[in-house]
Design a protein around this motif. Structure first.
Motif, mmCIF file in Angstrom:
data_model
loop_
_atom_site.group_PDB
_atom_site.id
_atom_site.type_symbol
_atom_site.label_atom_id
_atom_site.label_comp_id
_atom_site.label_asym_id
_atom_site.label_seq_id
_atom_site.Cartn_x
_atom_site.Cartn_y
_atom_site.Cartn_z
ATOM 1 N N GLY A 123 6.383 13.283 -2.071
ATOM 2 C CA GLY A 123 6.142 11.949 -2.879
ATOM 3 C C GLY A 123 5.187 11.268 -2.558
ATOM 4 O O GLY A 123 4.741 11.469 -1.182
ATOM 5 N N ALA A 124 5.513 10.567 -3.080
ATOM 6 C CA ALA A 124 4.106 9.407 -2.541
ATOM 7 C C ALA A 124 4.709 7.624 -3.132
ATOM 8 O O ALA A 124 5.028 7.462 -4.471
ATOM 9 C CB ALA A 124 2.940 9.194 -3.022
ATOM 10 N N GLY A 125 4.297 6.876 -2.896
ATOM 11 C CA GLY A 125 4.516 5.505 -3.322
ATOM 12 C C GLY A 125 3.427 4.486 -2.520
ATOM 13 O O GLY A 125 2.566 4.152 -2.270
ATOM 14 N N PRO A 140 -0.753 1.721 -0.242
ATOM 15 C CA PRO A 140 -0.459 3.404 -0.876
ATOM 16 C C PRO A 140 -0.132 4.202 0.187
ATOM 17 O O PRO A 140 -0.875 4.306 1.066
ATOM 18 C CB PRO A 140 -1.547 3.323 -2.265
ATOM 19 N N VAL A 141 1.197 4.900 0.264
ATOM 20 C CA VAL A 141 1.623 5.946 1.130
ATOM 21 C C VAL A 141 1.634 7.534 0.905
ATOM 22 O O VAL A 141 1.905 7.348 -0.599
ATOM 23 C CB VAL A 141 1.985 5.637 2.250
ATOM 24 N N LEU A 142 1.652 8.290 1.417
ATOM 25 C CA LEU A 142 2.469 9.475 1.355
ATOM 26 C C LEU A 142 3.261 9.943 2.354
ATOM 27 O O LEU A 142 3.656 9.361 3.074
ATOM 28 C CB LEU A 142 1.133 11.026 1.492
ATOM 29 N N LEU A 143 4.731 10.225 1.635
ATOM 30 C CA LEU A 143 5.484 10.707 1.760
ATOM 31 C C LEU A 143 5.485 12.672 3.131
ATOM 32 O O LEU A 143 4.771 13.156 1.879
ATOM 33 C CB LEU A 143 7.001 10.009 1.529
ATOM 34 N N ASN A 144 5.588 12.628 3.921
ATOM 35 C CA ASN A 144 6.034 14.112 4.831
ATOM 36 C C ASN A 144 7.478 14.642 5.750
ATOM 37 O O ASN A 144 7.172 14.219 6.599
ATOM 38 C CB ASN A 144 4.658 14.007 5.970
ATOM 39 N N PRO A 197 -6.864 3.648 -1.189
ATOM 40 C CA PRO A 197 -6.744 3.502 -2.582
ATOM 41 C C PRO A 197 -7.332 4.217 -3.815
ATOM 42 O O PRO A 197 -6.904 3.846 -4.877
ATOM 43 C CB PRO A 197 -7.268 2.094 -2.113
ATOM 44 N N SER A 198 -8.629 4.624 -3.066
ATOM 45 C CA SER A 198 -9.094 5.865 -4.258
ATOM 46 C C SER A 198 -8.124 6.436 -4.796
ATOM 47 O O SER A 198 -9.145 7.516 -5.758
ATOM 48 C CB SER A 198 -10.844 5.900 -4.158
ATOM 49 N N LEU A 199 -7.255 7.151 -4.278
ATOM 50 C CA LEU A 199 -6.472 8.225 -4.345
ATOM 51 C C LEU A 199 -5.550 8.673 -5.143
ATOM 52 O O LEU A 199 -4.687 7.398 -4.553
ATOM 53 C CB LEU A 199 -6.230 9.676 -2.943
ATOM 54 N N ALA A 236 -1.002 12.729 -5.462
ATOM 55 C CA ALA A 236 -1.259 12.929 -3.973
ATOM 56 C C ALA A 236 0.231 13.193 -3.290
ATOM 57 O O ALA A 236 0.423 13.724 -2.117
ATOM 58 C CB ALA A 236 -1.294 11.202 -3.059
ATOM 59 N N CYS A 237 0.734 13.008 -4.530
ATOM 60 C CA CYS A 237 2.699 13.120 -4.100
ATOM 61 C C CYS A 237 2.444 14.439 -3.527
ATOM 62 O O CYS A 237 3.380 15.576 -2.884
ATOM 63 C CB CYS A 237 3.321 12.799 -5.154
#
Length: 190
Positions: free
Chosen positions: A63-65, A82-86, A158-160, A165-166
């Motif tokens: 996920g991403a948020g 904005p971030v991606l979770l791993n 920010p552009s992704l 990205a999730c």
């Protein structure tokens, strides 16, 4: 100002193959933790398998948020970023991490909890019906809010868009990792 406990929807598996949309409570982040407002989540075959893992369980592991709140000691992240979770939450110090195999982190896989601790957010930090509930892969991305260790968070440009990205946190990571590390696919020599 300390953030408050937040409430939001989550998909909860019962461990018997069933799931439902329920309301959970998520604590403010403790030291080294980040609370993320989930905006997009991918669906993986592992999510189907996790319907039968010991429940109840907040589903989802890619996920991403956006960063919603930061715990003490978290650096390099900002609110609303904005971030991606791993799901591979590396400790950086175990023998696997030290040799560059962070996806095999012994803390993430809880091989030596007494020495390395766990990759979970603080105990009881997510509750359903007033009782603590686990999150799939310590993430639980099928929810409005995820409370995770800072090591699980990767800043995104920010552009992704987060909805694209999730899937990077599992589908792409697993696919590329399988091709490069297991199948040893290499560039063609011409």
């Amino acid at each position: 100002m300390t953030p408050d406990v937040v409430r939001g929807p989550a998909i909860i598996a019962d461990g018997q193959g069933r799931f439902g949309i329920e309301t959970i409570e998520v604590d403010p982040p403790g030291p080294g933790e980040v609370r993320v407002l989930i905006s997009a989540a991918g669906v993986c075959h592992t999510d189907h398998a996790s319907l039968r893992w010991p429940g109840p369980l907040v589903l989802g592991h890619e996920g991403a948020g956006y960063v919603e709140a930061l715990g003490d000691g978290v650096e390099g992240l900002q609110i609303a970023q904005p971030v991606l979770l791993n799901w591979a939450i590396p400790c950086g110090t175990c023998p696997q991490c030290a040799r560059g195999a962070a996806s095999l982190c012994e803390r993430t896989h809880e091989l030596d909890v007494a020495r390395l601790g766990t990759s979970r957010a603080h105990p009881g930090s997510t509750r359903w019906r007033g009782q603590p509930i686990e999150r799939s892969f310590h993430l639980g991305t099928f929810s409005r809010y995820a409370l995770v260790r800072a090591e699980a968070v990767t800043p995104l440009p920010p552009s992704l868009p987060v909805d694209i990205a999730c899937i990077l946190g599992c589908a792409v990571m697993t696919g590329v990792g399988s091709a490069v590390n297991v199948a040893a696919v290499a560039p063609a020599i011409r």
